[in-house]
Structures are given as structure tokens and as C-alpha cells.
Write a protein that holds these residues in place. Sequence first.
Motif, PDB file in Angstrom:
ATOM      1  N   THR A  95       0.470   4.956   7.768  1.00  0.00           N
ATOM      2  CA  THR A  95       1.402   6.029   7.420  1.00  0.00           C
ATOM      3  C   THR A  95       0.688   7.117   6.626  1.00  0.00           C
ATOM      4  OG1 THR A  95       3.306   4.532   7.384  1.00  0.00           O
ATOM      5  CG2 THR A  95       3.510   6.576   6.140  1.00  0.00           C
ATOM      6  N   LEU A  96      -0.129   6.712   5.673  1.00  0.00           N
ATOM      7  CA  LEU A  96      -0.862   7.668   4.848  1.00  0.00           C
ATOM      8  C   LEU A  96      -1.874   8.465   5.663  1.00  0.00           C
ATOM      9  CD1 LEU A  96      -1.452   5.282   1.829  1.00  0.00           C
ATOM     10  CD2 LEU A  96      -0.129   7.400   1.726  1.00  0.00           C
ATOM     11  N   HIS A  99      -1.531  12.119   6.791  1.00  0.00           N
ATOM     12  CA  HIS A  99      -1.617  13.231   5.848  1.00  0.00           C
ATOM     13  C   HIS A  99      -2.887  13.228   5.002  1.00  0.00           C
ATOM     14  CE1 HIS A  99       2.605  13.815   6.858  1.00  0.00           C
ATOM     15  NE2 HIS A  99       2.823  12.553   6.541  1.00  0.00           N
ATOM     16  N   HIS A 100      -3.604  12.122   4.980  1.00  0.00           N
ATOM     17  CA  HIS A 100      -4.771  11.978   4.114  1.00  0.00           C
ATOM     18  C   HIS A 100      -5.875  11.244   4.866  1.00  0.00           C
ATOM     19  CE1 HIS A 100      -1.938  12.833   0.796  1.00  0.00           C
ATOM     20  NE2 HIS A 100      -1.139  11.932   1.365  1.00  0.00           N
ATOM     21  N   ARG A 197       3.478   8.206  -4.127  1.00  0.00           N
ATOM     22  CA  ARG A 197       4.223   9.460  -4.048  1.00  0.00           C
ATOM     23  C   ARG A 197       4.235  10.175  -5.401  1.00  0.00           C
ATOM     24  NH1 ARG A 197       7.499   6.225  -0.548  1.00  0.00           N
ATOM     25  NH2 ARG A 197       8.865   5.646  -2.268  1.00  0.00           N
ATOM     26  N   ALA A 201       0.684  11.668  -3.196  1.00  0.00           N
ATOM     27  CA  ALA A 201       0.390  11.265  -1.822  1.00  0.00           C
ATOM     28  C   ALA A 201       1.651  11.335  -0.963  1.00  0.00           C
ATOM     29  CB  ALA A 201      -0.174   9.853  -1.795  1.00  0.00           C
ATOM     30  N   ARG A 202       1.461  11.540   0.323  1.00  0.00           N
ATOM     31  CA  ARG A 202       2.592  11.583   1.252  1.00  0.00           C
ATOM     32  C   ARG A 202       2.666  10.208   1.914  1.00  0.00           C
ATOM     33  NH1 ARG A 202       2.319  17.052   4.693  1.00  0.00           N
ATOM     34  NH2 ARG A 202       4.375  16.276   5.320  1.00  0.00           N
ATOM     35  N   ASP A 204       5.390   8.637   3.170  1.00  0.00           N
ATOM     36  CA  ASP A 204       6.559   8.416   4.028  1.00  0.00           C
ATOM     37  C   ASP A 204       6.195   8.730   5.477  1.00  0.00           C
ATOM     38  OD1 ASP A 204       8.452   7.815   1.919  1.00  0.00           O
ATOM     39  OD2 ASP A 204       8.239   9.924   1.374  1.00  0.00           O
ATOM     40  N   SER A 205       6.710   7.915   6.392  1.00  0.00           N
ATOM     41  CA  SER A 205       6.409   8.143   7.818  1.00  0.00           C
ATOM     42  C   SER A 205       7.194   9.349   8.331  1.00  0.00           C
ATOM     43  CB  SER A 205       6.758   6.904   8.622  1.00  0.00           C
ATOM     44  OG  SER A 205       8.108   6.539   8.432  1.00  0.00           O
TER      45      SER A 205
END
Length: 205
Positions: A95-96, A99-100, A197, A201-202, A204-205
Motif C-alpha cells: 500500500t505504501l 506513494h513512497h 500517517r 506517510a500515505r 491508505d490504499s
Amino acid sequence: MIRTIFFDYDGVLTTDKSGSLTTCRYLSEASGIALSTINAAFHPYAGDLFTGRARHADIWSGVCESLNSDLDIGLLFEAFESTPLNGAMVSLARTLQAHHSIGIITDNPIDRMDHLRVHQDLDSLFSPIVASAEVGSSKQGQEIFLSAMSRASVAPEECIFIDNSEPNVAMARTLGMHAIFHDDGKNDIDALAKELRRLGARADS
């Protein structure tokens, strides 16, 4: 802005607290030799294995001599493959990844991590993967963290490190990294995601 999230391997991405536990337990069960005896046979070589001064092939005859048993070294690679992944944690990492960049910083022998990178397809999700044996320094010092951040091209404030050892978390924080202690006994992924979060960090899916 958080650009990179680094995971410890054993005890975070796996459900066993340490790689030594995984390896020695498998060898004990496969050979019928007591776990305490297996642990004692490996103990003198731990420092060399974890800092890259030796590989398992270099110390195997000494281990077998200590055990008074000529074990097939193939059992060792079966032991590596018995490493139980923490499915919920790997799902969080995926999931992370949207975005990262996602990496690994781990105290581990190089031959074990090289084998697991292929067996568990770790490179499809994690980059960089930085092992203590590759750097020649454990997470008790700064070098492995500095190497990981350099390879990921991130500044300390741009990354988060997750580990199941409080001293390792403290060391990362001395460098200015964001760091989270993960209690491997509780393995509370929801709480970890919430803390990620909070740090930006993002998760969430």
C-alpha cells in the motif's frame, strides 16, 4: 515530505523475532539436535556472519564439528526458506509503495538475504535492501543507516524507519530519521499505519 519508508526484516516483515531463531529452529527440527545445542554451535560465528567477515559456507565445518554431526549444508538453505513472512505487514508495504519508495535495513548475513531476495521476490517491492553484512556494520552504529539513505537518495527527515528493537529505533533517531518501534508480539498493523500517517506517510490504499 516522506519519500522513503525503511522496514526491518526479521520481526517486522517476518513473524519470527529474529533470523537466528528461524534458522536454528529449522535445523533443530530437521536434525533432531536440541535447539540450545544448535544455538551454541552458531554463537561463536555470529559476529563474523552479521558483519560480512564470513559466509555460512566458511563456518559450516566448524558448526558441524561443534555439533558432532556432518549436516548437509542444503538444510541451511531450507532453513532460510522456512522464514515466515508477516503477510499483513507486506500488504501494508505494498500500500505504501503506491506513494513512497520502500526499502529494508536489516542486520543479516549476506548469503541469507541474497537467498531470500530470490526466494521471496523481495526486490519486486523493496529497494534498496541494505544488510549489515554488506555494509560491515550493524544497526548498533550509524553506517548502515547512512548507506541506506545514500542509496535511496533521501535526507533523514524524508524517511521513516520501522524496527522491533528499541535501540535500533533510537539509533535511527539520532541521525534525524523518523522511526517507529513495532512490537512484534502484538503485531498491531492498524496502530503502525496510524503512526505512519501521523508522521506524514500515505498509508491508505
